[in-house]
Design an enzyme around this catalytic site. Structure first.
Site, PDB file in Angstrom:
ATOM      1  N   ARG A 181       1.182  -1.629  -0.246  1.00 52.75           N
ATOM      2  CA  ARG A 181       0.148  -0.037  -0.100  1.00 52.75           C
ATOM      3  C   ARG A 181       0.648   1.230  -0.103  1.00 52.75           C
ATOM      4  O   ARG A 181       0.454   1.963  -0.761  1.00 52.75           O
ATOM      5  CB  ARG A 181      -0.968   0.020   1.659  1.00 52.75           C
ATOM      6  CG  ARG A 181      -2.142  -1.288   1.573  1.00 52.75           C
ATOM      7  CD  ARG A 181      -2.508  -1.573   2.302  1.00 52.75           C
ATOM      8  NE  ARG A 181      -1.243  -2.513   2.559  1.00 52.75           N
ATOM      9  CZ  ARG A 181      -1.496  -3.596   2.246  1.00 52.75           C
ATOM     10  NH1 ARG A 181      -2.487  -3.898   2.330  1.00 52.75           N
ATOM     11  NH2 ARG A 181      -0.850  -4.632   2.769  1.00 52.75           N
ATOM     12  N   THR A 182       2.114   1.872   0.562  1.00 52.39           N
ATOM     13  CA  THR A 182       2.581   2.586   0.858  1.00 52.39           C
ATOM     14  C   THR A 182       3.263   3.346  -0.367  1.00 52.39           C
ATOM     15  O   THR A 182       3.256   4.393  -0.480  1.00 52.39           O
ATOM     16  CB  THR A 182       3.821   2.892   2.414  1.00 52.39           C
ATOM     17  OG1 THR A 182       2.570   1.792   3.726  1.00 52.39           O
ATOM     18  CG2 THR A 182       3.915   3.961   2.860  1.00 52.39           C
ATOM     19  N   HIS A 200       4.558   5.565  11.874  1.00 51.46           N
ATOM     20  CA  HIS A 200       4.048   5.749  10.241  1.00 51.46           C
ATOM     21  C   HIS A 200       3.669   6.762  10.324  1.00 51.46           C
ATOM     22  O   HIS A 200       2.204   6.891  10.464  1.00 51.46           O
ATOM     23  CB  HIS A 200       3.504   4.191  10.563  1.00 51.46           C
ATOM     24  CG  HIS A 200       3.575   4.101   8.455  1.00 51.46           C
ATOM     25  ND1 HIS A 200       3.536   4.736   7.649  1.00 51.46           N
ATOM     26  CD2 HIS A 200       3.578   2.877   8.552  1.00 51.46           C
ATOM     27  CE1 HIS A 200       3.282   4.003   6.684  1.00 51.46           C
ATOM     28  NE2 HIS A 200       2.997   2.953   6.574  1.00 51.46           N
ATOM     29  N   LYS A 223      26.643  -3.625  -1.391  1.00 52.01           N
ATOM     30  CA  LYS A 223      28.747  -3.562  -1.249  1.00 52.01           C
ATOM     31  C   LYS A 223      28.683  -2.636   0.621  1.00 52.01           C
ATOM     32  O   LYS A 223      30.008  -2.097  -0.138  1.00 52.01           O
ATOM     33  CB  LYS A 223      29.146  -2.472  -2.309  1.00 52.01           C
ATOM     34  CG  LYS A 223      28.338  -3.261  -4.122  1.00 52.01           C
ATOM     35  CD  LYS A 223      28.432  -2.052  -5.125  1.00 52.01           C
ATOM     36  CE  LYS A 223      27.438  -2.518  -5.801  1.00 52.01           C
ATOM     37  NZ  LYS A 223      27.814  -1.239  -6.953  1.00 52.01           N
ATOM     38  N   ARG A 278      11.585   4.270   3.430  1.00 51.15           N
ATOM     39  CA  ARG A 278      10.793   2.482   4.876  1.00 51.15           C
ATOM     40  C   ARG A 278      12.628   2.234   4.957  1.00 51.15           C
ATOM     41  O   ARG A 278      12.197   1.696   4.156  1.00 51.15           O
ATOM     42  CB  ARG A 278       9.263   2.335   3.897  1.00 51.15           C
ATOM     43  CG  ARG A 278       9.864   0.986   5.496  1.00 51.15           C
ATOM     44  CD  ARG A 278       8.604  -0.161   4.303  1.00 51.15           C
ATOM     45  NE  ARG A 278       7.348   0.519   5.035  1.00 51.15           N
ATOM     46  CZ  ARG A 278       6.134   0.100   5.068  1.00 51.15           C
ATOM     47  NH1 ARG A 278       6.204  -1.489   4.362  1.00 51.15           N
ATOM     48  NH2 ARG A 278       4.987   0.740   5.064  1.00 51.15           N
TER      49      ARG A 278
HETATM   50  N1   CP Z   1       0.006  -0.197   5.770  1.00 57.77           N
HETATM   51  C1   CP Z   1       0.549  -0.227   5.196  1.00 57.77           C
HETATM   52  O1   CP Z   1       2.220   0.478   5.178  1.00 57.77           O
HETATM   53  O2   CP Z   1       0.347  -1.567   4.402  1.00 57.77           O
HETATM   54  P1   CP Z   1       2.429  -1.399   3.604  1.00 57.77           P
HETATM   55  O3   CP Z   1       3.160  -2.394   4.151  1.00 57.77           O
HETATM   56  O4   CP Z   1       1.745  -2.752   2.457  1.00 57.77           O
HETATM   57  O5   CP Z   1       2.944  -0.794   2.750  1.00 57.77           O
END
Ligand code: CP
Length: 359
Positions: free
Chosen positions: A52-53, A130, A81, A102
């Site tokens: 999703r993100t 998040h 590396k 992320r």
């Molecule tokens: N909610 C969320 O962060 O989903 P993903 O890990 O699929 O990005």
């Protein structure tokens, strides 16, 4: 331009303004919208899996005419590396107008902003925060409940490692939320989060099951047990099936207008027989990631500026060469950080991963 590292840095008015920008962008004519980030480049670097993100940031970028670079498989990057995160961020900054990152390490996003002037959006850092998920969660709450003020939210599942829980609780405290943290004891909400809620005199309860509070809550915020964060897989095995809600456990036992949210992915905590009930909002919630992330990209890259009063830093942040964060998953153990400490009235906390120092 501005970064989105933690929801803590957004004032209540700014949060509302971001949601308003998201709504406006969602309703903007698609041809007009394509001009907003024309000529800009978003680089997304994902050191952990995501559906999703990552895809909703990509969709948001494309809808505003922004081009995208990046990787979602660090094994194919020069990290393999031996390149440090520091050098990776410096290099990626040279190619980008905004970076969406992320990372599996707590505090990685806070560290990234320390080594670049390129705007950074935290797309999840370990079990810490998040913020883009939180903004889409707030957007969903406002759309579905009409308001985000004074809501009773039960966070069910993994409240220890669930970064979406940590960020949403910190944001909702500005809206006078009341919380239930419903988890087995070994994955209960950590004290360093509760101390922030205590400081703001927020009401909350820690529970092992949701049955007794189901009739009171406005939102049941389900979460997955975060297998990948456990040091001991035996501990995960003990709690992996802690919750499984279904029509039988929900219908007739909750408020008529209660909603069920989940950041997704789900494993077995929500039975699919709930998917076509009026309570289920988790798929629309995921869809709301697109307008919310459009707003974040436009604001981060400086194309849209927030006009609301910014939140003032209520405590000093000092460099401390001797600081040793006790969280073994904190970025201070992996990168050459400035070792900063937040000096709050109720203790010293790591500037990067938010954990209380010495605890
Ligand atoms: N909610 C969320 O962060 O989903 P993903 O890990 O699929 O990005």
């Amino acid at each position: 331009m501005r970064n989105f590292i933690s929801v803590k840095e957004l004032s209540k008015d700014e949060i509302i303004e971001v949601l308003d920008v998201a709504k406006r962008l969602d309703n903007t004519d698609s041809k007009e919208r394509m001009k907003i980030l024309d000529g800009k480049i978003m680089t997304s670097i994902f050191f952990e899996p995501s559906t999703r993100t990552r895809l909703s940031f990509t969709s948001a970028a494309y809808k505003m005419g922004c081009k995208e670079l990046g990787f979602d498989n660090p094994d194919k990057s020069s990290i393999m590396k031996g390149e440090s995160l520091r050098d990776t961020i410096i290099m990626v900054s040279a190619y980008s107008d905004v970076i969406v990152m992320r990372h599996n390490i707590d505090g990685a996003a806070r560290f990234a902003e320390e080594v670049t002037d390129c705007p950074i959006i935290n797309a999840g850092d370990g079990s810490n925060e998040h913020p883009s998920q939180t903004l889409l969660d707030l957007y969903t709450l406002r759309e579905e409940l009409g308001s985000i003020e004074n809501k009773k939210v039960a966070f069910v599942g993994d409240t220890k490692y669930g970064r979406t829980v940590h960020s949403l609780a910190k944001a909702l405290k500005r809206f006078n939320g009341e919380f239930y943290f419903v988890s087995p004891d070994i994955i209960q909400i950590p004290d360093y989060i509760l101390k922030e809620l205590d400081k703001s005199q927020i009401k909350y309860k820690k529970l092992n099951n949701y049955e007794e509070i189901l009739k009171d809550v406005d939102c049941l915020y389900m979460t997955r047990i975060q297998k990948e964060r456990f040091d001991d897989i035996q501990e995960f095995e003990k709690v992996k099936h802690a919750f499984n809600i279904s029509r039988a456990t929900i219908e007739g036992k909750c408020k008529d207008d209660m909603i069920i949210m989940h950041p997704l992915p789900r494993v077995d905590e929500i039975n699919i027989d709930l998917d076509d009930t009026k309570y289920a909002k988790y798929f629309v919630q995921a869809r709301n990631g697109v307008p919310t992330r459009m707003a974040m990209l436009a604001i981060a890259s400086g194309v849209i500026e927030l006009t609301s009063k910014r939140k003032e830093k209520p405590y000093p942040i000092v460099e401390n060469k001797e600081m040793l964060c006790t969280n073994s998953k904190c970025v201070t153990h992996f990168e050459k950080t400035k070792n900063k400490v937040m000096k709050r009235s109720y203790g010293d906390f790591c500037y990067y991963c938010n954990r209380e120092i010495g605890k």
